[in-house]
Design a protein around this motif. Structure first.
Motif, PDB file in Angstrom:
ATOM      1  N   UNK A  93       0.850  -1.191   0.000  1.00 31.19           N
ATOM      2  CA  UNK A  93       0.000   0.000   0.000  1.00 31.19           C
ATOM      3  C   UNK A  93       0.886   1.242   0.000  1.00 31.19           C
ATOM      4  N   UNK A  94       0.385   2.314  -0.588  1.00 33.04           N
ATOM      5  CA  UNK A  94       1.041   3.615  -0.488  1.00 33.04           C
ATOM      6  C   UNK A  94       0.247   4.446   0.511  1.00 33.04           C
ATOM      7  N   UNK A  95       0.922   4.894   1.563  1.00 30.20           N
ATOM      8  CA  UNK A  95       0.290   5.694   2.610  1.00 30.20           C
ATOM      9  C   UNK A  95       0.731   7.150   2.461  1.00 30.20           C
ATOM     10  N   UNK A  96      -0.071   8.048   3.028  1.00 32.24           N
ATOM     11  CA  UNK A  96       0.228   9.483   2.975  1.00 32.24           C
ATOM     12  C   UNK A  96       0.061  10.074   4.372  1.00 32.24           C
ATOM     13  N   UNK A  97       1.021  10.877   4.780  1.00 28.97           N
ATOM     14  CA  UNK A  97       0.867  11.604   6.045  1.00 28.97           C
ATOM     15  C   UNK A  97       1.349  13.040   5.888  1.00 28.97           C
ATOM     16  N   UNK A  98       0.591  13.949   6.503  1.00 27.39           N
ATOM     17  CA  UNK A  98       1.031  15.349   6.546  1.00 27.39           C
ATOM     18  C   UNK A  98       0.859  15.807   7.987  1.00 27.39           C
ATOM     19  N   UNK A  99       0.468  14.833   8.812  1.00 28.11           N
ATOM     20  CA  UNK A  99       0.105  15.093  10.192  1.00 28.11           C
ATOM     21  C   UNK A  99       1.371  15.025  11.029  1.00 28.11           C
ATOM     22  N   UNK A 100       1.760  16.140  11.627  1.00 27.33           N
ATOM     23  CA  UNK A 100       2.942  16.060  12.484  1.00 27.33           C
ATOM     24  C   UNK A 100       2.750  16.960  13.675  1.00 27.33           C
ATOM     25  N   UNK A 101       2.097  16.419  14.687  1.00 27.24           N
ATOM     26  CA  UNK A 101       1.789  17.243  15.844  1.00 27.24           C
ATOM     27  C   UNK A 101       2.451  16.637  17.075  1.00 27.24           C
ATOM     28  N   UNK A 102       3.773  16.740  17.120  1.00 23.28           N
ATOM     29  CA  UNK A 102       4.484  16.180  18.254  1.00 23.28           C
ATOM     30  C   UNK A 102       5.982  16.242  18.035  1.00 23.28           C
ATOM     31  N   UNK A 103       6.704  15.596  18.942  1.00 28.27           N
ATOM     32  CA  UNK A 103       8.167  15.575  18.858  1.00 28.27           C
ATOM     33  C   UNK A 103       8.614  14.157  18.533  1.00 28.27           C
ATOM     34  N   UNK A 104       9.335  14.023  17.427  1.00 30.60           N
ATOM     35  CA  UNK A 104       9.906  12.749  17.003  1.00 30.60           C
ATOM     36  C   UNK A 104      11.383  12.776  17.355  1.00 30.60           C
ATOM     37  N   UNK A 105      11.879  11.727  18.012  1.00 31.94           N
ATOM     38  CA  UNK A 105      13.294  11.751  18.388  1.00 31.94           C
ATOM     39  C   UNK A 105      13.854  10.345  18.578  1.00 31.94           C
ATOM     40  N   UNK A 106      15.170  10.272  18.462  1.00 32.10           N
ATOM     41  CA  UNK A 106      15.908   9.041  18.762  1.00 32.10           C
ATOM     42  C   UNK A 106      16.227   9.088  20.243  1.00 32.10           C
ATOM     43  N   UNK A 107      15.832   8.061  20.973  1.00 31.72           N
ATOM     44  CA  UNK A 107      16.052   8.051  22.417  1.00 31.72           C
ATOM     45  C   UNK A 107      17.522   7.734  22.726  1.00 31.72           C
ATOM     46  N   UNK A 108      18.162   8.649  23.417  1.00 27.48           N
ATOM     47  CA  UNK A 108      19.549   8.407  23.840  1.00 27.48           C
ATOM     48  C   UNK A 108      19.488   7.482  25.056  1.00 27.48           C
ATOM     49  N   UNK A 109      20.052   6.308  24.910  1.00 25.47           N
ATOM     50  CA  UNK A 109      19.954   5.275  25.939  1.00 25.47           C
ATOM     51  C   UNK A 109      21.324   4.611  26.051  1.00 25.47           C
ATOM     52  N   UNK A 110      21.746   4.192  27.252  1.00 23.16           N
ATOM     53  CA  UNK A 110      23.098   3.636  27.413  1.00 23.16           C
ATOM     54  C   UNK A 110      23.341   2.341  26.621  1.00 23.16           C
ATOM     55  N   UNK A 111      22.276   1.587  26.325  1.00 26.00           N
ATOM     56  CA  UNK A 111      22.483   0.318  25.603  1.00 26.00           C
ATOM     57  C   UNK A 111      21.480   0.198  24.472  1.00 26.00           C
ATOM     58  N   UNK A 112      21.772  -0.698  23.521  1.00 22.95           N
ATOM     59  CA  UNK A 112      20.794  -1.062  22.494  1.00 22.95           C
ATOM     60  C   UNK A 112      19.802  -2.023  23.162  1.00 22.95           C
ATOM     61  N   UNK A 113      18.581  -2.112  22.600  1.00 23.37           N
ATOM     62  CA  UNK A 113      17.502  -2.811  23.286  1.00 23.37           C
ATOM     63  C   UNK A 113      16.769  -3.803  22.388  1.00 23.37           C
ATOM     64  N   UNK A 114      16.227  -4.890  22.989  1.00 21.56           N
ATOM     65  CA  UNK A 114      15.269  -5.697  22.232  1.00 21.56           C
ATOM     66  C   UNK A 114      13.953  -4.907  22.137  1.00 21.56           C
ATOM     67  N   UNK A 115      13.038  -5.354  21.293  1.00 29.56           N
ATOM     68  CA  UNK A 115      11.821  -4.590  20.988  1.00 29.56           C
ATOM     69  C   UNK A 115      11.015  -4.204  22.233  1.00 29.56           C
ATOM     70  N   UNK A 116      10.668  -5.179  23.077  1.00 28.67           N
ATOM     71  CA  UNK A 116       9.802  -4.882  24.233  1.00 28.67           C
ATOM     72  C   UNK A 116      10.426  -3.844  25.168  1.00 28.67           C
ATOM     73  N   UNK A 117      11.728  -3.941  25.370  1.00 30.12           N
ATOM     74  CA  UNK A 117      12.414  -2.957  26.223  1.00 30.12           C
ATOM     75  C   UNK A 117      12.453  -1.587  25.548  1.00 30.12           C
ATOM     76  N   UNK A 118      12.522  -1.572  24.227  1.00 32.76           N
ATOM     77  CA  UNK A 118      12.506  -0.305  23.483  1.00 32.76           C
ATOM     78  C   UNK A 118      11.164   0.401  23.688  1.00 32.76           C
ATOM     79  N   UNK A 119      10.066  -0.381  23.598  1.00 34.71           N
ATOM     80  CA  UNK A 119       8.722   0.174  23.833  1.00 34.71           C
ATOM     81  C   UNK A 119       8.661   0.784  25.237  1.00 34.71           C
TER      82      UNK A 119
END
Length: 197
Positions: A93-119
């Motif tokens: 599918x091709x999706x479209x977004x123009x909605x950006x009402x928030x802060x998107x960021x890379x979380x600075x964390x001391x270690x890399x994480x598995x998925x559940x811990x990332x959530x």
């Protein structure tokens, strides 16, 4: 806004029309219209997998004609597969977004994480793990650039590059897709999104 191709963890060509609609909604976006896909193609979108559009047609944009994508001797353009059975036929599918009402960021964390811990790490930071639509919006609308692969809500790992360079998408600005790694055993960073009220 920004148009982005989407296929689920199951791999390509796994969505009927209604599932495709839901997939876009789950990624904080809507199904793209033909006009939106056409504009994206004119801006350089080149994608060799056919995807549903909001009118029920199946199409894909080609800027660099090549063998597996309609043939080397064809002209660039939006290739049209026509209209298919919305229940039985399966595409991306091709999706479209123009909605950006928030802060998107890379979380600075001391270690890399598995998925559940990332959530959990995003939640602990007062945010949610980011969605695919949010990484594309941050990349396209804000010029977000980060050469760190991070988990997203759908279990995929991606990173946004606005300034191409040697080790980070050398040839083009793009949201790079690493894949859908094993959620328990693979370790990555994480992208978070905090909505503004």
């Amino acid at each position: 806004g920004v148009v982005f191709p989407y296929s689920p963890r199951l791999g390509r060509y796994n969505l009927n029309f209604h599932e495709a609609q839901r997939a876009c909604a789950e990624q904080d976006s809507v199904m793209a219209s033909f006009d939106q896909l056409y504009d994206a193609w004119r801006s350089g979108l080149d994608w060799c997998n056919a995807g549903w559009l909001s009118d029920g047609s199946v199409q894909y944009p080609i800027t660099k004609p090549r063998e597996p994508c309609g043939g080397r001797n064809t002209v660039p353009g939006v290739r049209n597969y026509g209209f298919w059975d919305k229940e039985k036929s399966r595409y991306d599918v091709f999706c479209f977004t123009s909605n950006f009402n928030g802060r998107f960021y890379y979380l600075i964390h001391p270690t890399k994480l598995p998925y559940d811990e990332a959530v959990q790490a995003c939640l602990k930071d007062g945010s949610q793990i980011a969605k695919v639509g949010q990484i594309f919006a941050a990349w396209k609308l804000l010029g977000y650039d980060r050469c760190d692969a991070g988990w997203l809500a759908d279990g995929s790992v991606r990173y946004p590059i606005s300034r191409p360079r040697k080790r980070c998408s050398p040839s083009e600005a793009a949201v790079r897709f690493v894949g859908f790694p094993d959620k328990k055993h693979k370790l990555y960073g994480v992208y978070c999104f905090r909505a503004y009220n």
